[in-house]
Design a protein around this motif. Structure first.
Motif: not given
Length: 296
Positions: A193, A265, A272
């Protein structure tokens, strides 16, 4: 019975409940982190993405994208026998006797073939340039800047004894020659992320990371509709249960002795998820990751 460890973060990078904090092998998700380290060294002018490596006809980009034409060792009968027999990992010289760097599956840049050997070349290149082991390079260039507290490169069988899935206990990490990280599942989700939504990489590096070479379509037993591979990262679309528009994902799947994983993601939702499961079926982890990514 399959056991899974699941961790997700929302669009702000805040962990969602329930979040699994068990330590798991990240296996080939580590390729994303190795690629990020290499790209940071490119930004620093210490490595070059598109210049042929000294003494070789391939580039760093081609190695990271599995387009260098190098072979692999995973299916070699001798490799499988030695791993199963609990033998010490081969030296780099022994490995290259089995998979020479001068024997190509295709001319560099003209095809695609997944190659852990290529990532060993990248590891060696990074270690020579920084004059440090990959464990320290990943910590300094990627893991610590992303704010990860516990994740680290696995080095010895003792490291594996503390991981969640018993099938990997006793495995020597040296058999995965390019190296892999072990750490909490929630840190795997955070790593991807923050890598994709934060400022660790420059805009140019992120563009290189996500410049995908198209691979193909559906994979039996797995949720993929289209697949591609960037610099150390997979990009593509997955199918939704209701047959709506293909769902775009970015990340990497993972597989090793005793467990599999899927860390992905969803760009449209900026969510995510990291899923690690016991067993050998990557589709199990990928389908569960997709389910979580689709959940509002």
């Amino acid at each position: 019975m399959t056991e899974c460890c699941i961790a997700a973060v929302d669009r702000k990078g805040i962990p969602e409940n329930p979040a699994c904090t068990a330590v798991v092998p990240w296996w080939s998700f580590t390729k994303v982190l190795i690629a990020a380290a290499a790209l940071r060294l490119v930004e620093q002018g210490r490595l070059f993405l598109d210049a042929p490596l000294p003494g070789h006809p391939f580039t760093l980009r081609q190695l990271l994208q599995h387009r260098a034409g190098l072979g692999d060792y995973g299916r070699l009968p001798q490799y499988q026998a030695d791993v199963a027999g609990g033998k010490a990992p081969w030296s780099e010289q022994e490995l290259h006797a089995h998979v020479p760097l001068t024997r190509f599956v295709f001319a560099p840049g003209t095809g695609w073939a997944y190659s852990n050997v290529g990532y060993l070349v990248v590891r060696s290149l990074i270690e020579r340039e920084v004059e440090a082991d990959l464990k320290d390079v990943l910590h300094d260039q990627v893991l610590a800047p992303l704010g990860l507290q516990s994740s680290r490169l696995a080095v010895t069988p003792e490291d594996m004894r503390f991981t969640a899935f018993k099938g990997g206990h006793g495995y020597h990490p040296g058999w995965a020659f390019h190296g892999f990280v072990i750490g909490p599942a929630d840190e795997a989700a955070l790593a991807l992320h923050r890598l994709l939504t934060g400022d660790l990489l420059s805009p140019a590096s992120r563009m290189a990371l996500l410049d995908a070479h198209p691979l193909g379509g559906e994979i039996p037993g797995r949720p993929w509709l289209t697949t591609g591979y960037g610099v150390g990262i997979a990009l593509g679309t997955m199918k939704t249960a209701d047959g709506t528009d293909p769902f775009r994902v970015i990340g990497h799947s993972a597989a090793g002795p005793g467990s599999v994983g899927a860390v992905y993601h969803a760009p449209g939702r900026r969510r995510t998820v990291a899923v690690f499961c016991s067993g050998v079926d990557e589709g199990v982890a990928e389908n569960e990751a997709l389910r979580w990514l689709l959940t509002e």
